[in-house]
Design an enzyme around this catalytic site. Structure first.
Site, short mmCIF file in Angstrom:
data_model
loop_
_atom_site.label_atom_id
_atom_site.label_comp_id
_atom_site.label_asym_id
_atom_site.label_seq_id
_atom_site.Cartn_x
_atom_site.Cartn_y
_atom_site.Cartn_z
N LEU A 84 0.81 -1.34 0.05
CA LEU A 84 0.09 0.06 0.08
C LEU A 84 1.03 1.22 -0.04
O LEU A 84 1.70 1.37 0.86
CB LEU A 84 -0.89 0.06 1.18
CG LEU A 84 -1.77 1.25 1.31
CD1 LEU A 84 -2.91 1.19 0.34
CD2 LEU A 84 -2.64 1.29 2.66
N GLN A 143 -0.06 8.59 -3.61
CA GLN A 143 -0.16 7.54 -4.67
C GLN A 143 -0.23 8.27 -6.09
O GLN A 143 -0.11 9.70 -6.15
CB GLN A 143 -1.69 7.16 -4.70
CG GLN A 143 -1.69 6.05 -3.56
CD GLN A 143 -3.08 5.46 -3.10
OE1 GLN A 143 -4.05 5.83 -4.02
NE2 GLN A 143 -3.28 4.75 -2.28
N LYS A 171 2.53 8.92 -7.97
CA LYS A 171 3.92 9.54 -8.08
C LYS A 171 4.69 8.72 -8.21
O LYS A 171 5.97 9.08 -8.28
CB LYS A 171 3.84 10.26 -6.97
CG LYS A 171 2.80 11.34 -6.61
CD LYS A 171 3.06 12.25 -5.25
CE LYS A 171 1.79 13.19 -5.06
NZ LYS A 171 2.21 14.03 -3.94
N GLU A 182 0.55 -12.40 -3.85
CA GLU A 182 -0.76 -13.02 -3.60
C GLU A 182 -1.93 -12.54 -4.35
O GLU A 182 -2.39 -11.38 -3.76
CB GLU A 182 -0.87 -13.23 -2.18
CG GLU A 182 -2.12 -14.10 -1.49
CD GLU A 182 -2.09 -13.99 0.18
OE1 GLU A 182 -3.13 -14.08 0.67
OE2 GLU A 182 -1.01 -13.86 0.60
#
Length: 464
Positions: A257, A263, A265, A290
């Site tokens: 995450l 985000q 970038k 996964e």
């Protein structure tokens, strides 16, 4: 329930008011997503401001006991949660007009919120505001016990980069590895769990008591007004290390995450590249992900295609596949599609780049496509993709034509007991024809989707 009363002869009774039986409205509840807002804040001044970054959780309903994920017993309910990305603690402001049991009880809001935020939830607002100054070096104090993966201190430390552009200076970035047998790793992950639950679809907390889990954190060094450096956590990844016989291991990425403010970038690609380099430098058997979501799979494929384009041992194999298209129109009778790489290339890629066979085959068609002239060879390329997918999904349908499989009663394993017979009836033939038509229609859609995906990734790779 009320009953009708007999008419009275008393004239005075006419002046009496009739009693009415009022039924309470059934409490239909309110969906959690409709009354809960969650903001990410990095200063105490942002707490209480609706201009702060409001996140969109993947699914809040899972955290409530009700099957539909609803909250009951409140009128005018509004829950605002402020989550600090400095101390990684949260405070919930709960406001409502009144409460009443409408038949399904009154939801225990504190318990429900603790299902999400657990120990990060702070009861007192003033205490929460103090964390912005008190815990300003929370991340720095924990990663100090970690292993530096980037930048490498050793002179021979190498970092492969696929040249995806970062909207930041690489020199400001650091990646640390924290083992779960280290208290620092456990403490940090316990603060990150709410973000994983809220923002990673289908995630659940990892078992921090299992030392085979490893936490990788990406931070950026920032200077405050006093010139002091404080690290900012940009993102994290949780990996599990499996044993692989006889003397190796396999790395599997379970959670990754990048925090919403950072985000889009390039930080996600950067962190994946660091993980790829860990797999190579430690000579693990392979590196897998996964159940990756489509966005993560696409990002990973872009990175791997760029890595494969720079990998010498497969260049000859790609050129050979491309040359078959340049020879001219493909024959539909060809049983070996030119989109299958040689076995030796699959082995080399796994040994050197730690890319699994499945992922390499996923990238292979893109590598071939990048070597073609779409205007000249697109028809043949689509034919090859269709041929490959037909073999995988349908197989040799002619051998199965007219055959049926039926279950039979047995005292043994029911899943292993069946009878196959060939039917020559017209009805069976018609059903087979209808089934084949459906298969062809579904295959065509899958091929169209796959070709679109290939073109999209090829375009992204070529643009970087």
């Amino acid at each position: 329930m009320g009953q009708k009363q007999q008419a009275s002869a008393d004239p005075c009774s006419k002046t009496k008011k009739k009693r009415r039986v009022v039924f309470s409205a059934i409490d239909t509840g309110v969906a959690a997503k409709d009354c809960i807002k969650i903001y990410l804040v990095c200063t105490k001044e942002e707490v209480g401001s609706t201009d702060s970054l409001c996140i969109d959780p993947v699914d809040l309903s899972n955290f409530f006991d009700d099957e539909e994920g609803k909250i009951y017993g409140y009128q005018g309910l509004e829950i605002t949660v402020w989550f600090s990305i400095v101390s990684f603690q949260a405070y919930a402001d709960i406001v409502f007009e009144s409460t009443s049991d409408g038949g399904k009880g009154i939801t225990d809001l504190k318990s429900a919120l603790q299902n999400i935020f657990a120990e990060t939830l702070v009861d007192n607002k003033d205490e929460f505001l103090q964390t912005f100054s008190k815990d300003v070096n929370f991340i720095g104090s924990l990663v100090a016990d970690g292993e530096v993966l980037y930048p490498k201190d050793s002179s021979n430390g190498q970092f492969f980069s696929s040249n995806f552009h970062l909207q930041a200076d690489n020199s400001d970035l650091e990646v640390f590895r924290l083992a779960m047998d280290n208290m620092a790793g456990r403490n940090l992950y316990s603060r990150l769990v709410p973000l994983a639950l809220l923002l990673i679809d289908g995630s659940s907390p990892i078992d921090v008591s299992d030392p085979r889990w490893e936490l990788y954190v990406l931070i950026q060094k920032n200077n405050d007004q006093k010139g002091q450096t404080h690290p900012t956590l940009l993102g994290f990844a949780a990996l599990y290390r499996f044993y692989h016989y006889p003397d190796s291991s396999r790395l599997r990425l379970s959670q990754i995450l990048i925090l919403p403010p950072y985000q889009r970038k390039g930080f996600g690609c950067f962190l994946l590249e660091v993980l790829n380099n860990v797999a190579i430098s430690e000579n693990v058997y392979d590196f897998t992900i996964e159940e990756p979501l489509s966005q993560l799979l696409q990002m990973r494929t872009c990175i791997d295609v760029k890595r494969l384009r720079g990998f010498g041992p497969i260049q000859e194999a790609v050129e050979s596949a491309v040359s078959q298209f340049k020879l001219g129109k493909l024959s539909k009778k060809v049983s070996f599609p030119p989109l299958l790489p040689p076995t030796a290339a699959i082995v080399d890629v796994r040994k050197s780049l730690k890319i699994t066979k499945e992922q390499f085959l996923h990238c292979w068609e893109i590598l071939v496509f990048l070597g073609l002239e779409p205007d000249k060879h697109m028809e043949d390329f689509i034919l090859a993709v269709s041929s490959r997918m037909r073999d995988e999904l349908i197989g040799e349908s002619s051998d199965a034509e007219g055959k049926q499989v039926i279950d039979v009663p047995t005292d043994y394993d029911q899943e292993m007991s069946f009878v196959m017979f060939r039917s020559t009836s017209n009805a069976t033939s018609i059903e087979a024809d209808e089934s084949r038509a459906n298969q062809e229609e579904q295959l065509k859609k899958l091929v169209d989707d796959r070709v679109k995906e290939i073109k999209l990734i090829a375009q992204k790779v070529s643009a970087d």
